[in-house]
Design a protein around this motif. Structure first.
Motif, PDB file in Angstrom:
ATOM      1  N   PRO A 159       0.834  -1.216   0.000  1.00  0.00           N
ATOM      2  CA  PRO A 159       0.000   0.000   0.000  1.00  0.00           C
ATOM      3  C   PRO A 159       0.867   1.264   0.000  1.00  0.00           C
ATOM      4  CG  PRO A 159      -0.773  -1.577   1.631  1.00  0.00           C
ATOM      5  CD  PRO A 159       0.517  -2.106   1.094  1.00  0.00           C
ATOM      6  N   PHE A 160       0.454   2.265  -0.747  1.00  0.00           N
ATOM      7  CA  PHE A 160       1.169   3.547  -0.856  1.00  0.00           C
ATOM      8  C   PHE A 160       2.617   3.342  -1.300  1.00  0.00           C
ATOM      9  CE2 PHE A 160      -1.890   3.923   2.675  1.00  0.00           C
ATOM     10  CZ  PHE A 160      -2.797   4.764   2.049  1.00  0.00           C
ATOM     11  N   ALA A 161       2.799   2.459  -2.296  1.00  0.00           N
ATOM     12  CA  ALA A 161       4.169   2.124  -2.710  1.00  0.00           C
ATOM     13  C   ALA A 161       4.911   3.351  -3.213  1.00  0.00           C
ATOM     14  CB  ALA A 161       4.136   1.048  -3.781  1.00  0.00           C
ATOM     15  N   ASP A 162       4.179   4.332  -3.773  1.00  0.00           N
ATOM     16  CA  ASP A 162       4.879   5.489  -4.337  1.00  0.00           C
ATOM     17  C   ASP A 162       5.556   6.310  -3.259  1.00  0.00           C
ATOM     18  OD1 ASP A 162       4.378   4.893  -6.906  1.00  0.00           O
ATOM     19  OD2 ASP A 162       2.438   5.953  -6.968  1.00  0.00           O
ATOM     20  N   GLN A 163       4.897   6.449  -2.088  1.00  0.00           N
ATOM     21  CA  GLN A 163       5.515   7.226  -1.025  1.00  0.00           C
ATOM     22  C   GLN A 163       6.307   6.337  -0.063  1.00  0.00           C
ATOM     23  OE1 GLN A 163       1.848   7.645  -1.247  1.00  0.00           O
ATOM     24  NE2 GLN A 163       2.303   9.028  -2.951  1.00  0.00           N
ATOM     25  N   LEU A 164       5.753   5.168   0.266  1.00  0.00           N
ATOM     26  CA  LEU A 164       6.326   4.357   1.336  1.00  0.00           C
ATOM     27  C   LEU A 164       7.074   3.132   0.821  1.00  0.00           C
ATOM     28  CD1 LEU A 164       3.400   4.498   3.917  1.00  0.00           C
ATOM     29  CD2 LEU A 164       5.544   5.742   3.971  1.00  0.00           C
ATOM     30  N   GLY A 165       7.457   3.173  -0.460  1.00  0.00           N
ATOM     31  CA  GLY A 165       8.116   2.006  -1.035  1.00  0.00           C
ATOM     32  C   GLY A 165       9.346   1.577  -0.265  1.00  0.00           C
ATOM     33  N   TRP A 166      10.166   2.578   0.131  1.00  0.00           N
ATOM     34  CA  TRP A 166      11.403   2.254   0.860  1.00  0.00           C
ATOM     35  C   TRP A 166      11.098   1.555   2.167  1.00  0.00           C
ATOM     36  CZ3 TRP A 166      11.823   4.581   5.625  1.00  0.00           C
ATOM     37  CH2 TRP A 166      10.939   5.644   5.859  1.00  0.00           C
ATOM     38  N   LEU A 167       9.959   1.989   2.805  1.00  0.00           N
ATOM     39  CA  LEU A 167       9.596   1.382   4.083  1.00  0.00           C
ATOM     40  C   LEU A 167       9.213  -0.075   3.892  1.00  0.00           C
ATOM     41  CD1 LEU A 167       9.231   2.024   7.065  1.00  0.00           C
ATOM     42  CD2 LEU A 167       6.842   2.473   6.597  1.00  0.00           C
ATOM     43  N   TRP A 168       8.454  -0.332   2.809  1.00  0.00           N
ATOM     44  CA  TRP A 168       8.059  -1.720   2.545  1.00  0.00           C
ATOM     45  C   TRP A 168       9.284  -2.588   2.316  1.00  0.00           C
ATOM     46  CZ3 TRP A 168       3.824  -3.447   4.134  1.00  0.00           C
ATOM     47  CH2 TRP A 168       2.677  -2.643   4.174  1.00  0.00           C
ATOM     48  N   THR A 169      10.238  -2.056   1.526  1.00  0.00           N
ATOM     49  CA  THR A 169      11.447  -2.838   1.276  1.00  0.00           C
ATOM     50  C   THR A 169      12.152  -3.147   2.585  1.00  0.00           C
ATOM     51  OG1 THR A 169      11.645  -1.650  -0.797  1.00  0.00           O
ATOM     52  CG2 THR A 169      13.553  -2.914  -0.070  1.00  0.00           C
ATOM     53  N   LEU A 170      12.331  -2.110   3.423  1.00  0.00           N
ATOM     54  CA  LEU A 170      13.050  -2.330   4.680  1.00  0.00           C
ATOM     55  C   LEU A 170      12.305  -3.317   5.569  1.00  0.00           C
ATOM     56  CD1 LEU A 170      14.502   1.112   5.778  1.00  0.00           C
ATOM     57  CD2 LEU A 170      15.688  -0.907   4.968  1.00  0.00           C
ATOM     58  N   LEU A 171      10.969  -3.173   5.633  1.00  0.00           N
ATOM     59  CA  LEU A 171      10.191  -4.086   6.473  1.00  0.00           C
ATOM     60  C   LEU A 171      10.361  -5.526   6.022  1.00  0.00           C
ATOM     61  CD1 LEU A 171       6.756  -2.374   7.199  1.00  0.00           C
ATOM     62  CD2 LEU A 171       8.529  -3.056   8.809  1.00  0.00           C
ATOM     63  N   LYS A 172      10.307  -5.716   4.696  1.00  0.00           N
ATOM     64  CA  LYS A 172      10.445  -7.089   4.190  1.00  0.00           C
ATOM     65  C   LYS A 172      11.847  -7.616   4.460  1.00  0.00           C
ATOM     66  CE  LYS A 172       6.933  -6.497   0.642  1.00  0.00           C
ATOM     67  NZ  LYS A 172       6.679  -6.223  -0.777  1.00  0.00           N
ATOM     68  N   VAL A 173      12.851  -6.722   4.320  1.00  0.00           N
ATOM     69  CA  VAL A 173      14.229  -7.150   4.584  1.00  0.00           C
ATOM     70  C   VAL A 173      14.358  -7.603   6.042  1.00  0.00           C
ATOM     71  CG1 VAL A 173      16.583  -6.333   4.853  1.00  0.00           C
ATOM     72  CG2 VAL A 173      15.333  -5.804   2.788  1.00  0.00           C
ATOM     73  N   PHE A 174      13.776  -6.815   6.955  1.00  0.00           N
ATOM     74  CA  PHE A 174      13.904  -7.184   8.364  1.00  0.00           C
ATOM     75  C   PHE A 174      13.107  -8.454   8.673  1.00  0.00           C
ATOM     76  CE2 PHE A 174      15.175  -2.656   9.185  1.00  0.00           C
ATOM     77  CZ  PHE A 174      16.464  -2.998   9.534  1.00  0.00           C
TER      78      PHE A 174
END
Lengths: 319, 198
Positions: A257-272
């Motif tokens: 959700p909100f990949a355009d603004q929060l894409g980096w957060l999603w990546t980091l969350l998945k990495v963790f």
């Protein structure tokens, strides 16, 4: 933005991630492992639940004497930790964090570049093993070399499957092309890639080359102080790299959700999240014996990866 | 692969392993932050042995029963002149009462055998020393531990009355009224006779 400033910002960001993320993962490992074993882990350093434990460890490592064994091949011995550490830094350059070019260096052959750099790991293992002039180091190093060479194959095959599915070798391109139903379609490849990645960074249950109960500490036996800390740092950056690659290739990177603004957060969350699973595996499973390790690779992972490749090709041709 | 008949679907063990660690992680850990937080010990913990010097008659039972002979007792006799008595009486005076806690194995036999309740368990346990000789506690130090001894537990209401109580009740009832055997069961306690006002 002028070119030099752009470059500086990207490089500083990558180096900061390179130094910071492993500390976060290391601290998480301390705490998660402790709680999974009914303990509480470090509690004193930094006054709040031991948050500064790894900082204290780093200070301790810096203070220690830098010892090279008498019979060691000194130049190779000193170079090996850097060879272990440096490829991971370069790998981080190519990993996309978010959409719209949020990546240190866009590469059309990103996947190829990343896999080639991961292959350098075996060189560091062999260098440190041979140069230490120690039988335990040599045994550990040869085990490590056999393991790394074997697991390279399923790693590359499963990565090739997703590259074939996306039709590109560029990592941002693969994330761009990713669709949620790929989770199912590429699931075997994801599992194979993750397990082979665990073996590539020599994490338990694939830590046969280190096997402290039988080989002292494998190819790291003779290392002390800062050089040993480099090896440890390489291990934790390795966790980040494998988690990030699994995220980017199979879990859809910045998609959410909100990949355009929060894409980096999603990546980091998945990495963790993937890093947590890596720690979880370490706590839960005993070490694989050397023959079991090779058996898992050649009789399970490679066939599954090949079947996945065929499946990917069939689906690509049919649709 | 399957040398174990109870092994279920492949990979079941792997999942179970993950479940065990995950479950343990969500539980509270049992670690005690000991130096920062005092441990919550049960009331009758056996930490150290305390000596109530006034009760000691130097009967030496404790020193003789001690399995590793870690109690050292010295005494001398004193004459006590009692006014009106025909002869002066003799009394034991305790000179030395040491317990060597580097030998003591905390069996508690000395406390069990003491007929006069001169020895007591104290829950204090923080008396480690850097020198092993300092673990020999003399009688003043053993006496200091008395402050930390918890009060004795209340008498069991269903148990036998104490010898003193039984004797007092018998005397109060007059000669030939009751024997110790008759008052042994807690009938005395359940509906005490009106004379026995305490």
């Amino acid at each position: 933005m002028p070119l030099w400033l752009d470059l500086t910002v990207r490089l500083v960001a990558v180096v900061a991630a390179f130094l910071l993320l492993p500390l976060v993962v290391g601290q998480a490992e301390h705490k998660v492992m402790a709680h999974m074993q009914g303990r509480v882990g470090p509690m004193y350093a930094g006054a709040y639940h031991g948050w500064a434990q790894l900082v204290a460890d780093g200070v301790k490592f810096v203070q220690k004497e830098d010892v090279a064994p008498h019979g060691a091949d000194r130049r190779v011995f000193r170079l090996a930790p850097l060879v272990a550490l440096f490829p991971y830094l370069l790998v981080l350059l190519a990993i996309p964090l978010g959409p719209g070019g949020l990546v240190a260096q866009t590469l059309d052959v990103g996947l190829f570049f990343v896999l080639a750099l991961l292959g350098v790991g075996v060189l560091a293992v062999l260098m440190s093993a041979w140069a230490s002039a120690n039988k335990y180091s040599l045994l550990g190093g040869l085990r490590g070399a056999a393991q790394l060479l074997a697991y390279e194959l399923p790693l590359v095959l499963s990565a090739a499957s997703v590259a074939a599915a996306a039709g590109t070798l560029s990592l941002p391109g693969i994330v761009e092309a990713w669709r949620p139903w790929w989770l199912l379609w590429q699931a075997p490849a994801a599992v194979v890639f993750f397990i082979a990645g665990l073996a590539e960074i020599r994490r338990p249950p694939f830590d046969m080359p280190i096997a402290d109960s039988e080989l002292v500490f494998g190819y790291m036996t003779e290392y002390t102080g800062l050089r040993f800390a480099f090896f440890l740092l390489a291990e934790y950056v390795g966790i980040i790299v494998i988690a990030a690659l699994t995220t980017v290739l199979f879990l859809g990177g910045w998609h959410g959700p909100f990949a355009d603004q929060l894409g980096w957060l999603w990546t980091l969350l998945k990495v963790f999240a993937v890093s947590f699973v890596i720690i979880w595996f370490r706590v839960s499973y005993p070490r694989l014996r050397e023959d079991q390790l090779q058996r898992v690779c050649w009789l399970v992972l490679v066939p599954v990866a090949l079947l996945q490749l065929a499946l990917t090709a069939i689906v690509k041709v049919v649709s | 692969m399957s040398d174990d008949g109870e092994r279920g679907a492949p990979g079941k063990g792997l999942v179970q392993g993950l479940a065990v660690t995950l479950k343990t992680m969500t539980k509270r850990s049992i670690t005690q932050q000991y130096p920062d937080v005092e441990p919550d010990l049960p009331p009758r913990s056996r930490g150290v042995i305390a000596l109530l010097e006034e009760n000691c008659t130097v009967c030496m039972l404790c020193a003789r029963e001690c399995p590793d002979w870690c109690i050292y007792i010295d005494s001398h006799k004193e004459e006590v002149v009692v006014p009106g008595a025909a002869r002066a009486r003799q009394r034991n005076v305790l000179d030395r009462f040491d317990i060597d806690f580097s030998l003591c194995m905390y069996c508690g036999i000395c406390i069990e055998v003491c007929p006069f309740d001169a020895l007591h368990w104290s829950p204090e346990f923080e008396y480690s020393e850097t020198d092993i000789l300092s673990l020999l506690h003399d009688k003043s130090r053993l006496g200091d531990w008395m402050r930390t001894v918890p009060p004795p537990p209340a008498h069991d209401v269903l148990g036998e009355p104490s010898k003193e109580e039984a004797t007092a009740a018998r005397k109060a009832a007059g000669p030939g009224a009751a024997t110790a055997a008759k008052t042994a069961r807690p009938a005395v306690r359940r509906n005490p006779p009106p004379e026995q006002e305490r």
